[in-house]
Motif scaffolding. Structure first.
Motif, PDB file in Angstrom:
ATOM      1  N   VAL A 136     -39.443   0.743 -20.216  1.00  0.00           N
ATOM      2  CA  VAL A 136     -38.586  -0.219 -19.517  1.00  0.00           C
ATOM      3  C   VAL A 136     -39.417  -1.131 -18.607  1.00  0.00           C
ATOM      4  O   VAL A 136     -39.223  -2.353 -18.569  1.00  0.00           O
ATOM      5  N   SER A 137     -40.357  -0.546 -17.873  1.00  0.00           N
ATOM      6  CA  SER A 137     -41.215  -1.338 -16.978  1.00  0.00           C
ATOM      7  C   SER A 137     -42.060  -2.327 -17.763  1.00  0.00           C
ATOM      8  O   SER A 137     -42.217  -3.488 -17.362  1.00  0.00           O
ATOM      9  N   GLY A 138     -42.607  -1.860 -18.894  1.00  0.00           N
ATOM     10  CA  GLY A 138     -43.426  -2.735 -19.725  1.00  0.00           C
ATOM     11  C   GLY A 138     -42.637  -3.919 -20.253  1.00  0.00           C
ATOM     12  O   GLY A 138     -43.090  -5.064 -20.196  1.00  0.00           O
ATOM     13  N   PHE A 139     -41.427  -3.645 -20.760  1.00  0.00           N
ATOM     14  CA  PHE A 139     -40.581  -4.725 -21.274  1.00  0.00           C
ATOM     15  C   PHE A 139     -40.202  -5.703 -20.176  1.00  0.00           C
ATOM     16  O   PHE A 139     -40.197  -6.917 -20.378  1.00  0.00           O
ATOM     17  N   SER A 140     -39.873  -5.189 -18.999  1.00  0.00           N
ATOM     18  CA  SER A 140     -39.426  -6.059 -17.912  1.00  0.00           C
ATOM     19  C   SER A 140     -40.506  -7.040 -17.483  1.00  0.00           C
ATOM     20  O   SER A 140     -40.215  -8.145 -17.029  1.00  0.00           O
ATOM     21  N   LEU A 141     -41.757  -6.658 -17.642  1.00  0.00           N
ATOM     22  CA  LEU A 141     -42.861  -7.533 -17.243  1.00  0.00           C
ATOM     23  C   LEU A 141     -43.293  -8.482 -18.353  1.00  0.00           C
ATOM     24  O   LEU A 141     -43.737  -9.596 -18.089  1.00  0.00           O
ATOM     25  N   ILE A 142     -43.170  -8.042 -19.605  1.00  0.00           N
ATOM     26  CA  ILE A 142     -43.754  -8.817 -20.696  1.00  0.00           C
ATOM     27  C   ILE A 142     -42.789  -9.794 -21.340  1.00  0.00           C
ATOM     28  O   ILE A 142     -43.194 -10.782 -21.945  1.00  0.00           O
ATOM     29  N   VAL A 143     -41.469  -9.535 -21.223  1.00  0.00           N
ATOM     30  CA  VAL A 143     -40.488 -10.367 -21.917  1.00  0.00           C
ATOM     31  C   VAL A 143     -40.316 -11.735 -21.267  1.00  0.00           C
ATOM     32  O   VAL A 143     -39.902 -12.684 -21.914  1.00  0.00           O
ATOM     33  N   VAL A 175     -51.168 -11.678 -32.917  1.00  0.00           N
ATOM     34  CA  VAL A 175     -50.409 -10.517 -32.437  1.00  0.00           C
ATOM     35  C   VAL A 175     -51.349  -9.369 -32.093  1.00  0.00           C
ATOM     36  O   VAL A 175     -51.210  -8.709 -31.056  1.00  0.00           O
ATOM     37  N   ALA A 176     -52.331  -9.129 -32.964  1.00  0.00           N
ATOM     38  CA  ALA A 176     -53.281  -8.034 -32.725  1.00  0.00           C
ATOM     39  C   ALA A 176     -54.079  -8.257 -31.442  1.00  0.00           C
ATOM     40  O   ALA A 176     -54.255  -7.333 -30.642  1.00  0.00           O
ATOM     41  N   ILE A 177     -54.552  -9.480 -31.219  1.00  0.00           N
ATOM     42  CA  ILE A 177     -55.339  -9.783 -30.019  1.00  0.00           C
ATOM     43  C   ILE A 177     -54.490  -9.584 -28.763  1.00  0.00           C
ATOM     44  O   ILE A 177     -54.925  -8.949 -27.790  1.00  0.00           O
ATOM     45  N   CYS A 178     -53.275 -10.123 -28.771  1.00  0.00           N
ATOM     46  CA  CYS A 178     -52.412 -10.010 -27.590  1.00  0.00           C
ATOM     47  C   CYS A 178     -52.031  -8.558 -27.312  1.00  0.00           C
ATOM     48  O   CYS A 178     -52.075  -8.103 -26.162  1.00  0.00           O
ATOM     49  N   ALA A 179     -51.681  -7.817 -28.362  1.00  0.00           N
ATOM     50  CA  ALA A 179     -51.263  -6.429 -28.180  1.00  0.00           C
ATOM     51  C   ALA A 179     -52.428  -5.547 -27.739  1.00  0.00           C
ATOM     52  O   ALA A 179     -52.296  -4.753 -26.799  1.00  0.00           O
ATOM     53  N   LEU A 180     -53.580  -5.691 -28.387  1.00  0.00           N
ATOM     54  CA  LEU A 180     -54.736  -4.863 -28.027  1.00  0.00           C
ATOM     55  C   LEU A 180     -55.252  -5.205 -26.628  1.00  0.00           C
ATOM     56  O   LEU A 180     -55.662  -4.314 -25.877  1.00  0.00           O
ATOM     57  N   GLY A 240     -47.326   0.759 -23.264  1.00  0.00           N
ATOM     58  CA  GLY A 240     -48.086   0.296 -24.424  1.00  0.00           C
ATOM     59  C   GLY A 240     -47.198   0.075 -25.634  1.00  0.00           C
ATOM     60  O   GLY A 240     -47.361  -0.911 -26.371  1.00  0.00           O
ATOM     61  N   VAL A 241     -46.256   0.983 -25.860  1.00  0.00           N
ATOM     62  CA  VAL A 241     -45.311   0.837 -26.970  1.00  0.00           C
ATOM     63  C   VAL A 241     -44.474  -0.426 -26.787  1.00  0.00           C
ATOM     64  O   VAL A 241     -44.221  -1.171 -27.742  1.00  0.00           O
ATOM     65  N   ALA A 242     -44.057  -0.685 -25.540  1.00  0.00           N
ATOM     66  CA  ALA A 242     -43.277  -1.896 -25.246  1.00  0.00           C
ATOM     67  C   ALA A 242     -44.082  -3.146 -25.580  1.00  0.00           C
ATOM     68  O   ALA A 242     -43.562  -4.095 -26.174  1.00  0.00           O
ATOM     69  N   SER A 243     -45.355  -3.150 -25.215  1.00  0.00           N
ATOM     70  CA  SER A 243     -46.213  -4.307 -25.453  1.00  0.00           C
ATOM     71  C   SER A 243     -46.410  -4.579 -26.947  1.00  0.00           C
ATOM     72  O   SER A 243     -46.202  -5.690 -27.422  1.00  0.00           O
ATOM     73  N   VAL A 244     -46.796  -3.540 -27.676  1.00  0.00           N
ATOM     74  CA  VAL A 244     -47.034  -3.701 -29.112  1.00  0.00           C
ATOM     75  C   VAL A 244     -45.742  -4.102 -29.821  1.00  0.00           C
ATOM     76  O   VAL A 244     -45.731  -4.996 -30.682  1.00  0.00           O
ATOM     77  N   GLY A 245     -44.637  -3.453 -29.449  1.00  0.00           N
ATOM     78  CA  GLY A 245     -43.352  -3.771 -30.073  1.00  0.00           C
ATOM     79  C   GLY A 245     -42.917  -5.196 -29.808  1.00  0.00           C
ATOM     80  O   GLY A 245     -42.438  -5.896 -30.708  1.00  0.00           O
ATOM     81  N   TRP A 246     -43.120  -5.662 -28.574  1.00  0.00           N
ATOM     82  CA  TRP A 246     -42.700  -7.009 -28.199  1.00  0.00           C
ATOM     83  C   TRP A 246     -43.490  -8.077 -28.949  1.00  0.00           C
ATOM     84  O   TRP A 246     -42.912  -8.996 -29.527  1.00  0.00           O
ATOM     85  N   PHE A 247     -44.810  -7.981 -28.928  1.00  0.00           N
ATOM     86  CA  PHE A 247     -45.619  -9.007 -29.582  1.00  0.00           C
ATOM     87  C   PHE A 247     -45.396  -9.028 -31.093  1.00  0.00           C
ATOM     88  O   PHE A 247     -45.362 -10.096 -31.712  1.00  0.00           O
ATOM     89  N   THR A 248     -45.237  -7.852 -31.680  1.00  0.00           N
ATOM     90  CA  THR A 248     -44.979  -7.786 -33.122  1.00  0.00           C
ATOM     91  C   THR A 248     -43.641  -8.431 -33.459  1.00  0.00           C
ATOM     92  O   THR A 248     -43.539  -9.232 -34.399  1.00  0.00           O
ATOM     93  N   ALA A 249     -42.608  -8.094 -32.681  1.00  0.00           N
ATOM     94  CA  ALA A 249     -41.283  -8.659 -32.924  1.00  0.00           C
ATOM     95  C   ALA A 249     -41.278 -10.171 -32.700  1.00  0.00           C
ATOM     96  O   ALA A 249     -40.721 -10.925 -33.506  1.00  0.00           O
ATOM     97  N   LEU A 250     -41.905 -10.608 -31.596  1.00  0.00           N
ATOM     98  CA  LEU A 250     -41.927 -12.035 -31.274  1.00  0.00           C
ATOM     99  C   LEU A 250     -42.642 -12.834 -32.356  1.00  0.00           C
ATOM    100  O   LEU A 250     -42.164 -13.881 -32.795  1.00  0.00           O
ATOM    101  N   GLY A 251     -43.788 -12.335 -32.787  1.00  0.00           N
ATOM    102  CA  GLY A 251     -44.570 -13.064 -33.782  1.00  0.00           C
ATOM    103  C   GLY A 251     -43.929 -13.100 -35.149  1.00  0.00           C
ATOM    104  O   GLY A 251     -43.824 -14.161 -35.779  1.00  0.00           O
ATOM    105  N   TYR A 252     -43.458 -11.956 -35.608  1.00  0.00           N
ATOM    106  CA  TYR A 252     -42.948 -11.886 -36.981  1.00  0.00           C
ATOM    107  C   TYR A 252     -41.484 -12.266 -37.091  1.00  0.00           C
ATOM    108  O   TYR A 252     -41.048 -12.779 -38.121  1.00  0.00           O
TER     109      TYR A 252
END
Length: 200
Positions: free
Chosen positions: A10-17, A40-45, A150-162
């Motif tokens: 929740v904290s990760g999503f609140s900051l990254i969205v 997506v890989a660069i941003c997530a990693l 970390g899961v929030a970050s990877v999930g967000w960038f993947t969803a946003l990009g694709y």
């Protein structure tokens, strides 16, 4: 354990969205289907690396060296101005969406890295804030908190990009693509103004 992971999620999503330069760039690349996997890989990693840095306590180091943060602020603002002006100039000549490789791969990589690592808010939000939040969960719990973030970050960038690719048919019209370029340009220049205001 699960509660701590969910807290990190929740904290990760609140900051990254929140709409920002990095998200705007990922969205644009996704719509254009332009090197989106690499971006997506660069941003997530990069985000994962920053989250780990926050969990291990680098936030205190960032907070105690304001001069370093000021350098990143000025560098990031300069890059945002350049990117914003470039987007506004591109909007002057409406074009239809051309899926594939509209820009050089090296340029996409450089921009993704710059919009991530030259952004001072990344260090304040991801490293400092998430780091402090993770510390409240104890020596072991902080890593579970970091996992959730970390899961929030990877999930967000993947969803946003694709997911942005689904909107590509609307961007087959030059006018729609022009509106996106104008919007991104305004976002970049606005963020640059906020950065510079905080630096002076």
């Amino acid at each position: 354990m699960l509660t701590t992971v969910l807290a990190g999620l929740v904290s990760g999503f609140s900051l990254i969205v929140a709409i920002g330069a990095q998200n705007a760039f990922v969205l644009r690349q996704g719509v254009a289907r332009d090197h989106i996997g690499v971006v997506v890989a660069i941003c997530a990693l990069s985000d994962l690396a920053l989250i780990v840095a926050g969990v291990v306590g680098v936030g205190a180091l960032v907070e105690s060296h304001p001069t370093v943060l000021r350098v990143f602020t000025l560098g990031g603002a300069a890059y945002l101005v350049w990117f914003g002006v470039r987007s506004l100039l591109a909007a002057r000549t409406p074009k239809a969406l051309v899926a594939g490789t509209a820009t050089a791969k090296g340029s996409a990589v450089l921009t993704a890295l710059a919009l991530t690592w030259l952004n001072p808010h990344v260090y304040l939000d991801t490293v400092l804030m998430l780091g402090n939040l993770s510390a409240s969960h104890g020596p072991t719990g902080r890593w579970w908190f970091g996992l959730g973030a970390g899961v929030a970050s990877v999930g967000w960038f993947t969803a946003l990009g694709y997911a942005a690719r689904l909107a590509s048919r609307w961007f087959a019209r030059p006018r729609t693509w022009q509106v996106l370029d104008i919007g991104i340009g305004v976002v970049m220049l606005t963020l640059a103004a906020f950065l510079l205001r905080g630096a002076v």
